[in-house]
Scaffold this motif. Structure first.
Motif, short mmCIF file in Angstrom:
data_model
loop_
_atom_site.label_atom_id
_atom_site.label_comp_id
_atom_site.label_asym_id
_atom_site.label_seq_id
_atom_site.Cartn_x
_atom_site.Cartn_y
_atom_site.Cartn_z
N PRO A 14 45.86 -44.78 -144.58
CA PRO A 14 46.15 -43.36 -144.25
C PRO A 14 47.21 -43.27 -143.17
O PRO A 14 47.37 -44.20 -142.38
N PRO A 15 47.94 -42.15 -143.18
CA PRO A 15 48.96 -42.00 -142.13
C PRO A 15 48.33 -41.97 -140.75
O PRO A 15 47.19 -41.55 -140.59
N GLN A 16 49.07 -42.44 -139.79
CA GLN A 16 48.57 -42.50 -138.42
C GLN A 16 48.37 -41.10 -137.87
O GLN A 16 49.26 -40.26 -137.93
N LYS A 17 47.14 -40.81 -137.37
CA LYS A 17 46.85 -39.49 -136.82
C LYS A 17 47.15 -39.47 -135.34
O LYS A 17 47.17 -40.49 -134.66
N LYS A 18 47.33 -38.27 -134.86
CA LYS A 18 47.57 -38.10 -133.43
C LYS A 18 46.30 -38.38 -132.65
O LYS A 18 45.20 -38.30 -133.17
N LYS A 19 46.48 -38.68 -131.39
CA LYS A 19 45.35 -38.90 -130.50
C LYS A 19 44.79 -37.58 -130.02
O LYS A 19 45.48 -36.55 -130.02
N ILE A 20 43.52 -37.61 -129.61
CA ILE A 20 42.90 -36.43 -129.02
C ILE A 20 43.62 -36.10 -127.72
O ILE A 20 43.90 -36.96 -126.89
N ARG A 21 43.88 -34.82 -127.53
CA ARG A 21 44.59 -34.38 -126.34
C ARG A 21 43.66 -33.52 -125.49
O ARG A 21 43.06 -32.57 -125.98
N ILE A 22 43.56 -33.87 -124.20
CA ILE A 22 42.68 -33.15 -123.29
C ILE A 22 43.43 -31.94 -122.74
O ILE A 22 44.46 -32.08 -122.08
N LEU A 23 42.91 -30.74 -123.02
CA LEU A 23 43.55 -29.52 -122.54
C LEU A 23 42.97 -29.09 -121.20
O LEU A 23 43.68 -28.52 -120.36
N ASN A 24 41.67 -29.34 -120.99
CA ASN A 24 41.07 -28.93 -119.72
C ASN A 24 39.75 -29.66 -119.50
O ASN A 24 39.02 -29.94 -120.44
N SER A 25 39.45 -29.92 -118.22
CA SER A 25 38.16 -30.45 -117.79
C SER A 25 38.12 -30.34 -116.28
O SER A 25 39.06 -30.74 -115.59
N ASP A 26 37.03 -29.78 -115.73
CA ASP A 26 36.96 -29.63 -114.27
C ASP A 26 36.88 -31.00 -113.58
O ASP A 26 37.46 -31.20 -112.51
N THR A 27 36.15 -31.91 -114.19
CA THR A 27 36.09 -33.28 -113.64
C THR A 27 36.26 -34.28 -114.76
O THR A 27 35.80 -34.06 -115.89
N THR A 28 36.93 -35.37 -114.45
CA THR A 28 37.16 -36.41 -115.44
C THR A 28 36.92 -37.77 -114.80
O THR A 28 37.32 -38.02 -113.66
N LYS A 29 36.29 -38.67 -115.52
CA LYS A 29 36.03 -40.02 -115.02
C LYS A 29 36.27 -41.02 -116.15
O LYS A 29 35.78 -40.83 -117.26
N THR A 30 37.02 -42.09 -115.81
CA THR A 30 37.34 -43.10 -116.81
C THR A 30 36.72 -44.43 -116.41
O THR A 30 36.82 -44.87 -115.27
N ILE A 31 36.11 -45.09 -117.38
CA ILE A 31 35.46 -46.37 -117.15
C ILE A 31 36.07 -47.39 -118.11
O ILE A 31 36.18 -47.15 -119.32
N GLU A 32 36.46 -48.56 -117.55
CA GLU A 32 36.99 -49.63 -118.37
C GLU A 32 35.84 -50.45 -118.92
O GLU A 32 34.87 -50.75 -118.24
N SER A 33 35.95 -50.80 -120.21
CA SER A 33 34.92 -51.63 -120.84
C SER A 33 35.60 -52.71 -121.67
O SER A 33 36.83 -52.74 -121.80
N ASP A 34 34.79 -53.60 -122.24
CA ASP A 34 35.35 -54.68 -123.05
C ASP A 34 36.07 -54.15 -124.28
O ASP A 34 37.00 -54.78 -124.79
N THR A 35 35.66 -52.99 -124.76
CA THR A 35 36.27 -52.43 -125.98
C THR A 35 37.38 -51.44 -125.66
O THR A 35 38.08 -50.98 -126.56
N GLY A 36 37.54 -51.05 -124.40
CA GLY A 36 38.58 -50.11 -124.04
C GLY A 36 38.09 -49.10 -123.02
O GLY A 36 37.02 -49.26 -122.42
N LYS A 37 38.85 -48.02 -122.87
CA LYS A 37 38.52 -47.00 -121.89
C LYS A 37 37.47 -46.03 -122.44
O LYS A 37 37.52 -45.61 -123.59
#
Length: 694
Positions: free
Chosen positions: A1-24
């Motif tokens: 299938p054709p490559q789809k766009k990534k999810i785009r974050i439009l808004n969030s009051d707080t955001t937290k990112t955690i690194e893992s073995d499989t990715g973010k």
């Protein structure tokens, strides 16, 4: 299938990112809003996993075009573009339609939604629920599967499966569909209902039930606005009030007026407590008329009696028109319906010129339902009927001084028959008006718009009289008509009957059979049924009786009576008196004496007792002789116009119908339970408990 766009974050009051073995792994809280391929998703908190799975919690909302799905929890795949929304109540809204359920799978690419755990739609126009179903956002269509129930402002529906288009308001059925309305009940295995125009089209085991009619057909087209439509293939219409069963392969009907035009091998049964009449023809027209009956203003009993006769036409309950049941005088024979009736060159009757049926009886239905183009009804131009059914008789008919006719077996001749033809009937000179409404027979000639004149008893209105409506049934049979009743059978081109005067009017080359062997022919006939019994019959123009002497299958000798007009009187369904008037000719065979007798007279009568000849009388201008059979030539054993058509005689009611009669399903259908909408009730209660609003 054709490559789809990534999810785009439009808004969030707080955001937290955690690194893992499989990715973010990203976590979002409060007023979360994202976008993917034009689809907007909102929630209170969410997690975006490295594999493109977006998990949303709390007041989740998916907006894809005009479709909005809301719930408590959502899982969305960045790769497939599919969202699974769950909740105590999940709402799928598109325009004015809102589906309520507990779980929805929605494909944002195809814009197709699916629910599997019961759903319902409720708005000001309808309620619709099922166990599971689909929603096709691009075409605005719901597909419901399993215990489908719906109601609209006019109907309540139940089906195994159904489609509903929110734009066109069109319901499409696929199996086992029941429909209830204020006018009755309908059933089909397949069909559609245009709820905006109130038009229905059913096929496969179609069935329709009203308070008066029960209808079977393979296909039903019905317009609820005027209660009109068409029936196709294996049609059976039972009228429990007028006591008729009509069958055909095509019928055009007006349910409001209770009129049916039936073609393609049509037949009809008219039944009562005493006997049934089986009738068939190329075209049958059954119409219900309304007439005014005078009753005393303050006499409730009279009022009730006047209405009661619509079903069985009880004479006792109709004192104001009871005289119509009496034997008519000669003047009666000038009734307008018979006096000026015309027969077409193609042997059809002229009554249905402008029936509202298309030239080929076809309608632009799905699957191109074709109708035979040859089914049109020709309107006749001329129908020749004797201007007067009466014959002028001397008031005192006497036997010739010298009766030269010596009958074997000592048959006696009436010494002096001074009884006039009318048998001293004192029936008042009245006739009956039954106007044909212009809406049914537009532009009909005056000679065809009235069956007879208005009785004096109905013309005068007094202060102590009021009028109530009562109905009666008319039946017209056009072309190749056949009739069977246990005491007589008829074949002719055309017939007419109404249960007001209970007279069968038979036109163009009719043949009547009575008893085991008697055959009567004439230009036209009238058969008088009084209180369900055959009372007497008139045979007008070139009347002839043929009765085989001996076994009808082997004999070559047939007794014959011929005259201008004849009359037969019956008692207890047996021939009681037979009269031949106007140049009567008789030809009788007495095989035990090897004689053939031929006689001519102005009038000839036979009196019967217990079905056997009692005595015979000839009157005025009598000539006759006996001839030994060995001197009789073959061409002398038949009177002019002789014919023996026993092979055309209907042998039974089934022989006339030529199809199976379906048993009534009224009791079973009326006992069916209407939809109770359990899914809608449960969701309404839950919504009220949770104090939720869409």
């Amino acid at each position: 299938p054709p490559q789809k766009k990534k999810i785009r974050i439009l808004n969030s009051d707080t955001t937290k990112t955690i690194e893992s073995d499989t990715g973010k792994i990203s976590r979002f809280r409060y007023n979360v809003k994202i976008e993917h391929e034009g689809v907007i998703m909102e929630c209170e908190s969410a997690v975006l996993w490295p594999n493109g799975i977006f998990e949303a919690y709390g007041n989740t909302k998916v907006t894809s075009g005009a479709t909005i799905v809301t719930g408590d929890v959502m899982i969305y795949s960045e790769i497939t573009g599919k969202a699974n929304v769950k909740g105590r109540i999940v709402y799928l809204t598109d325009g004015n339609s809102t589906l309520r359920t507990t779980e929805v799978d929605f494909d944002t690419g195809t814009e197709i939604g699916y629910f599997e755990y019961e759903g319902t739609i409720v708005d000001s126009f309808r309620t619709l629920e099922s166990q599971k179903g689909y929603y096709y956002s691009k075409i605005k269509e719901f597909e419901f599967i399993g215990q489908v129930q719906s109601d609209t402002k006019d109907y309540v529906l139940q089906s195994d499966s159904m489609k509903y288009n929110t734009d066109t308001k069109l319901f499409t059925f696929y199996s086992n569909t029941h429909i209830w309305s204020k006018n009755g009940y309908l059933y089909c295995d397949k069909g559609w209902y245009d709820s905006d125009k109130n038009i229905m089209f059913f096929h496969r085991n179609s069935y329709m039930l009203t308070s008066k009619q029960e209808i079977f057909a393979d296909t039903i087209y019905y317009e609820d606005e005027g209660q009109k439509g068409q029936l196709y293939s294996n049609v059976q219409v039972t009228d429990t009030v007028q006591k008729t069963v009509a069958m055909a392969d095509f019928a055009d009907f007006d349910m409001n007026a209770e009129n049916f035009l039936m073609r393609r091998n049509p037949s009809i049964i008219m039944y009562d407590d005493k006997d049934s009449v089986f009738l068939r023809a190329d075209t049958l027209y059954s119409v219900t008329r309304v007439m005014k009956i005078p009753v005393a203003k303050n006499d409730s009993g009279a009022k009730n009696d006047s209405v009661a006769f619509s079903g069985e036409m009880s004479v006792a309950k109709r004192d104001s028109i009871a005289s119509l049941r009496k034997k008519p005088v000669v003047k009666r024979d000038s009734i307008a319906f018979q006096e000026k009736m015309v027969v077409a060159k193609n042997d059809s009757i002229a009554f249905l010129r402008k029936m509202a049926v298309a030239e080929n009886d076809s309608i632009a239905f799905p699957e191109k339902m074709a109708v035979d183009e040859s089914d049109s009804v020709a309107f006749p131009e001329k129908m020749a009927v004797d201007e007067s059914d009466s014959v002028a008789f001397p008031e005192k008919m006497t036997v010739a001084e010298n009766d030269s006719v010596a009958f074997p077996k000592k048959m006696t001749v009436v010494e002096n028959d001074s009884v006039a033809f009318t048998e001293k009937i004192s029936t008042p000179d009245i006739t009956l008006t039954t106007s044909v409404p212009d809406s049914i027979l537009p532009d009909m000639p005056d000679t065809m718009q009235h069956i007879s004149d208005t009785p004096d008893t109905l013309q005068h209105i007094s202060d102590s009289t009021q009028y109530v409506d009562s109905t009666y049934k008319e039946v017209f049979a056009f072309k190749n008509a056949k009739l069977y009743r246990s005491d007589f059978q008829i074949k002719s081109d055309s017939m007419y009957f109404n249960n007001l005067d209970s007279i069968w009017r038979i036109y163009h080359d009719p043949i009547l059979w009575n008893g085991k062997q008697m055959q009567i022919t004439s230009d036209s006939m009238r058969i008088y049924i009084i209180n369900g019994d055959l009372e007497y019959a008139d045979f007008n123009g070139n009347a002839m009786v043929v009765l085989p002497e001996g076994n009808p299958d082997t004999t070559i000798y047939f007794n014959q009576v011929k005259s201008k007009n004849m009359k037969a009187h019956f008692k207890n369904r047996e021939l009681n008196l037979f009269e031949a008037m106007g140049n009567a000719q008789t030809l009788f065979f007495f095989l035990s004496d090897f004689l053939m007798n031929t006689t001519e007279a102005t009038v000839f009568k036979i009196y019967f007792e217990s079905g056997k000849v009692h005595h015979i009388g000839y009157y005025d201008g009598i000539t006759g002789k006996n001839n030994p059979l060995y001197l009789v030539r073959e061409d002398e054993i038949k009177l002019p116009g002789y014919r023996w058509e026993i092979d055309l005689r209907p042998k039974s009611g089934n022989d006339v119908l030529n199809r199976l009669l379906r048993p009534s399903e009224r009791t079973v259908r009326e006992s069916l339970s209407k939809p109770s909408f359990p899914i809608t009730k449960r969701i309404n209660e839950l919504e009220l408990k949770l104090n939720l609003k869409k």
